[in-house]
Design a protein around this motif. Structure first.
Motif, PDB file in Angstrom:
ATOM      1  N   LEU A 178      55.538 -24.342 -15.287  1.00 25.24           N
ATOM      2  CA  LEU A 178      56.827 -24.963 -15.023  1.00 25.24           C
ATOM      3  C   LEU A 178      56.649 -26.474 -14.919  1.00 25.24           C
ATOM      4  N   ALA A 179      57.649 -27.204 -15.377  1.00 26.95           N
ATOM      5  CA  ALA A 179      57.594 -28.660 -15.313  1.00 26.95           C
ATOM      6  C   ALA A 179      57.452 -29.151 -13.882  1.00 26.95           C
ATOM      7  N   SER A 180      57.929 -28.366 -12.934  1.00 27.32           N
ATOM      8  CA  SER A 180      57.831 -28.741 -11.523  1.00 27.32           C
ATOM      9  C   SER A 180      56.404 -28.613 -10.989  1.00 27.32           C
ATOM     10  N   ASP A 181      55.518 -28.010 -11.769  1.00 30.29           N
ATOM     11  CA  ASP A 181      54.121 -27.829 -11.367  1.00 30.29           C
ATOM     12  C   ASP A 181      53.213 -28.667 -12.263  1.00 30.29           C
ATOM     13  N   GLY A 182      53.606 -29.913 -12.461  1.00 30.24           N
ATOM     14  CA  GLY A 182      52.904 -30.785 -13.399  1.00 30.24           C
ATOM     15  C   GLY A 182      51.457 -31.060 -13.023  1.00 30.24           C
ATOM     16  N   ALA A 183      51.148 -31.101 -11.726  1.00 31.90           N
ATOM     17  CA  ALA A 183      49.778 -31.373 -11.288  1.00 31.90           C
ATOM     18  C   ALA A 183      48.831 -30.281 -11.766  1.00 31.90           C
ATOM     19  N   LEU A 184      49.295 -29.031 -11.722  1.00 30.08           N
ATOM     20  CA  LEU A 184      48.455 -27.924 -12.186  1.00 30.08           C
ATOM     21  C   LEU A 184      48.225 -28.021 -13.693  1.00 30.08           C
ATOM     22  N   VAL A 185      49.273 -28.279 -14.447  1.00 25.46           N
ATOM     23  CA  VAL A 185      49.134 -28.391 -15.899  1.00 25.46           C
ATOM     24  C   VAL A 185      48.164 -29.513 -16.252  1.00 25.46           C
ATOM     25  N   GLU A 186      48.230 -30.621 -15.535  1.00 27.23           N
ATOM     26  CA  GLU A 186      47.319 -31.739 -15.780  1.00 27.23           C
ATOM     27  C   GLU A 186      45.869 -31.337 -15.497  1.00 27.23           C
ATOM     28  N   ALA A 187      45.661 -30.602 -14.390  1.00 27.19           N
ATOM     29  CA  ALA A 187      44.305 -30.160 -14.048  1.00 27.19           C
ATOM     30  C   ALA A 187      43.779 -29.168 -15.081  1.00 27.19           C
ATOM     31  N   VAL A 188      44.650 -28.307 -15.561  1.00 25.45           N
ATOM     32  CA  VAL A 188      44.259 -27.332 -16.577  1.00 25.45           C
ATOM     33  C   VAL A 188      43.897 -28.043 -17.880  1.00 25.45           C
ATOM     34  N   ASN A 189      44.662 -29.072 -18.229  1.00 23.56           N
ATOM     35  CA  ASN A 189      44.356 -29.834 -19.444  1.00 23.56           C
ATOM     36  C   ASN A 189      42.961 -30.460 -19.376  1.00 23.56           C
ATOM     37  N   LYS A 190      42.630 -31.016 -18.233  1.00 28.79           N
ATOM     38  CA  LYS A 190      41.306 -31.616 -18.059  1.00 28.79           C
ATOM     39  C   LYS A 190      40.217 -30.563 -18.214  1.00 28.79           C
ATOM     40  N   THR A 191      40.449 -29.390 -17.634  1.00 26.85           N
ATOM     41  CA  THR A 191      39.481 -28.298 -17.711  1.00 26.85           C
ATOM     42  C   THR A 191      39.334 -27.782 -19.129  1.00 26.85           C
ATOM     43  N   LEU A 192      40.439 -27.628 -19.833  1.00 24.33           N
ATOM     44  CA  LEU A 192      40.382 -27.162 -21.224  1.00 24.33           C
ATOM     45  C   LEU A 192      39.613 -28.150 -22.094  1.00 24.33           C
ATOM     46  N   GLY A 193      39.809 -29.440 -21.838  1.00 26.64           N
ATOM     47  CA  GLY A 193      39.077 -30.443 -22.592  1.00 26.64           C
ATOM     48  C   GLY A 193      37.576 -30.331 -22.388  1.00 26.64           C
ATOM     49  N   GLN A 194      37.182 -30.085 -21.155  1.00 26.94           N
ATOM     50  CA  GLN A 194      35.759 -29.921 -20.845  1.00 26.94           C
ATOM     51  C   GLN A 194      35.187 -28.690 -21.527  1.00 26.94           C
ATOM     52  N   LEU A 195      35.901 -27.575 -21.423  1.00 28.86           N
ATOM     53  CA  LEU A 195      35.422 -26.327 -22.008  1.00 28.86           C
ATOM     54  C   LEU A 195      35.323 -26.425 -23.529  1.00 28.86           C
ATOM     55  N   ALA A 196      36.284 -27.114 -24.146  1.00 31.29           N
ATOM     56  CA  ALA A 196      36.252 -27.276 -25.607  1.00 31.29           C
ATOM     57  C   ALA A 196      35.067 -28.135 -26.026  1.00 31.29           C
ATOM     58  N   THR A 197      34.839 -29.224 -25.308  1.00 32.43           N
ATOM     59  CA  THR A 197      33.722 -30.120 -25.627  1.00 32.43           C
ATOM     60  C   THR A 197      32.382 -29.404 -25.515  1.00 32.43           C
ATOM     61  N   GLU A 198      32.273 -28.502 -24.548  1.00 33.81           N
ATOM     62  CA  GLU A 198      31.030 -27.757 -24.327  1.00 33.81           C
ATOM     63  C   GLU A 198      30.870 -26.578 -25.279  1.00 33.81           C
ATOM     64  N   GLY A 199      31.890 -26.317 -26.105  1.00 32.79           N
ATOM     65  CA  GLY A 199      31.823 -25.194 -27.041  1.00 32.79           C
ATOM     66  C   GLY A 199      32.101 -23.849 -26.406  1.00 32.79           C
ATOM     67  N   LYS A 200      32.571 -23.859 -25.156  1.00 34.10           N
ATOM     68  CA  LYS A 200      32.793 -22.612 -24.440  1.00 34.10           C
ATOM     69  C   LYS A 200      33.972 -21.824 -24.995  1.00 34.10           C
ATOM     70  N   ILE A 201      35.028 -22.510 -25.392  1.00 31.67           N
ATOM     71  CA  ILE A 201      36.217 -21.801 -25.872  1.00 31.67           C
ATOM     72  C   ILE A 201      35.906 -21.052 -27.162  1.00 31.67           C
ATOM     73  N   ALA A 202      35.204 -21.690 -28.068  1.00 33.42           N
ATOM     74  CA  ALA A 202      34.796 -21.020 -29.306  1.00 33.42           C
ATOM     75  C   ALA A 202      33.890 -19.831 -28.987  1.00 33.42           C
ATOM     76  N   GLU A 203      33.031 -19.988 -27.985  1.00 36.95           N
ATOM     77  CA  GLU A 203      32.133 -18.900 -27.582  1.00 36.95           C
ATOM     78  C   GLU A 203      32.916 -17.709 -27.050  1.00 36.95           C
ATOM     79  N   PHE A 204      33.982 -17.980 -26.276  1.00 35.07           N
ATOM     80  CA  PHE A 204      34.815 -16.889 -25.756  1.00 35.07           C
ATOM     81  C   PHE A 204      35.474 -16.136 -26.909  1.00 35.07           C
ATOM     82  N   GLY A 205      35.890 -16.871 -27.945  1.00 32.12           N
ATOM     83  CA  GLY A 205      36.480 -16.218 -29.109  1.00 32.12           C
ATOM     84  C   GLY A 205      35.502 -15.271 -29.770  1.00 32.12           C
ATOM     85  N   LYS A 206      34.266 -15.699 -29.920  1.00 32.78           N
ATOM     86  CA  LYS A 206      33.231 -14.862 -30.533  1.00 32.78           C
ATOM     87  C   LYS A 206      32.975 -13.621 -29.688  1.00 32.78           C
TER      88      LYS A 206
END
Length: 309
Positions: free
Chosen positions: A256-284
């Motif tokens: 929800l737009a009213s929970d912007g702090a959470l979305v921002e924190a999730v974005n930072k986490t997703l960026g880290q996981l993508a850089t580390e190759g973790k997201i692609a690994e989860f897909g495999k």
């Protein structure tokens, strides 16, 4: 000195303890579709599985919060849609994030309805199934996977080279009526393929089963759907063409737009996981053909783009 350091260490641990306890009381609640393999699967008596399950666990761990998955069953009727279902679940507090959400402009607009019914979800009561929920405004995370349409070939068309939809000419095509693939095939080149298309009723007819039997030669479906079929039928006779329709959607979280702090924190986490190759690994690990997000992050008017092509 050692005694002083020891006392300081104990004090530091005790000072941090309330933070851990507080996190345990505030789980990260993520809503996932219980029947969308290989993205997310919930079966009685079996461990929860799927790409989105693995990713949600990693996100929660990085945020130092326990994960609580709220499973729901997606449905389509005149009073509902994936957008309204997600909004109702979030607005009712069933979860803070909905995973595997298709990021399109249409799916993120302010809803035209003020209220909507909840989809069926684990733990729902009779009253839950009847009541309506006041809707909020959705806010997307950054995308974490690209979800394209792909041509899948039947046994008799195995090895057919597909570089464009036009290469399907002359093949016996089959498609779920009313689907995105249906719109693409029916409108291609002013209807050039129409005479070779057989329509099946979603939920009643088995599209991939019909293709497997050799009743038809090719179809156009979501790539994850083919991945799920291949995992359930390792000896399948249908094959991927390797062709991806150029108009596809990214998937990500929506809150929800009213929970912007959470979305921002999730974005930072997703960026880290993508850089580390973790997201692609989860897909495999989940048996998913993982493709990284593509621009535009949020797909525009897909119907206009399809018709213009």
């Amino acid at each position: 000195m050692r005694r002083c350091l020891s006392i300081w260490s104990v004090a530091a641990i005790l000072a941090a303890a309330p933070l851990v306890a507080g996190a345990a009381e505030d789980p990260l609640k993520v809503c996932l579709d219980e029947d969308r393999p290989p993205l997310s699967v919930h079966r009685k008596g079996k461990p929860d599985a799927g790409f989105d399950v693995l990713l949600a666990r990693a996100v929660a761990e990085r945020l130092r919060r326990p994960l609580a998955i709220q499973w729901f069953e997606s449905r389509l009727d005149e009073d509902s849609s994936p957008q309204l279902e997600a909004n109702a679940l979030l607005s009712d507090g069933r979860c803070s994030l909905v995973g595997g959400y298709a990021l399109t402009q249409d799916s993120l607009v302010v809803p035209g309805m003020k209220t909507a019914r909840l989809p069926d979800f684990a733990g729902a009561t009779r009253d839950d199934r009847r009541r309506r929920v006041a809707l909020g405004v959705l806010a997307p995370s950054q995308p974490y996977i690209y979800s394209p349409m792909t041509v899948v070939l039947g046994p008799k068309a195995r090895g057919r080279k597909i570089g464009d939809i036009g290469d399907l000419a002359g093949l016996r095509l089959v498609i779920d009526s009313g689907s995105l693939g249906d719109a693409i095939l029916m409108t291609f080149d002013k209807g050039r393929l129409i005479e070779n298309i057989t329509h099946l009723v979603p939920g009643r007819d088995d599209l991939l089963g019909a293709l497997e039997r050799g009743d038809h030669d090719a179809t156009l479906i979501d790539l994850a759907r083919f991945d799920a079929h291949r995992a359930a039928h390792p000896d399948t006779a249908i094959t991927a063409s390797g062709y991806y329709y150029p108009i596809g959607a990214n998937r990500g979280y929506v809150g929800l737009a009213s929970d912007g702090a959470l979305v921002e924190a999730v974005n930072k986490t997703l960026g880290q996981l993508a850089t580390e190759g973790k997201i692609a690994e989860f897909g495999k690990q989940a048996g998913l053909t993982y493709l990284p997000p593509r621009e535009p992050a949020i797909l525009g008017d897909v119907w206009t783009q399809i018709i213009q092509r």
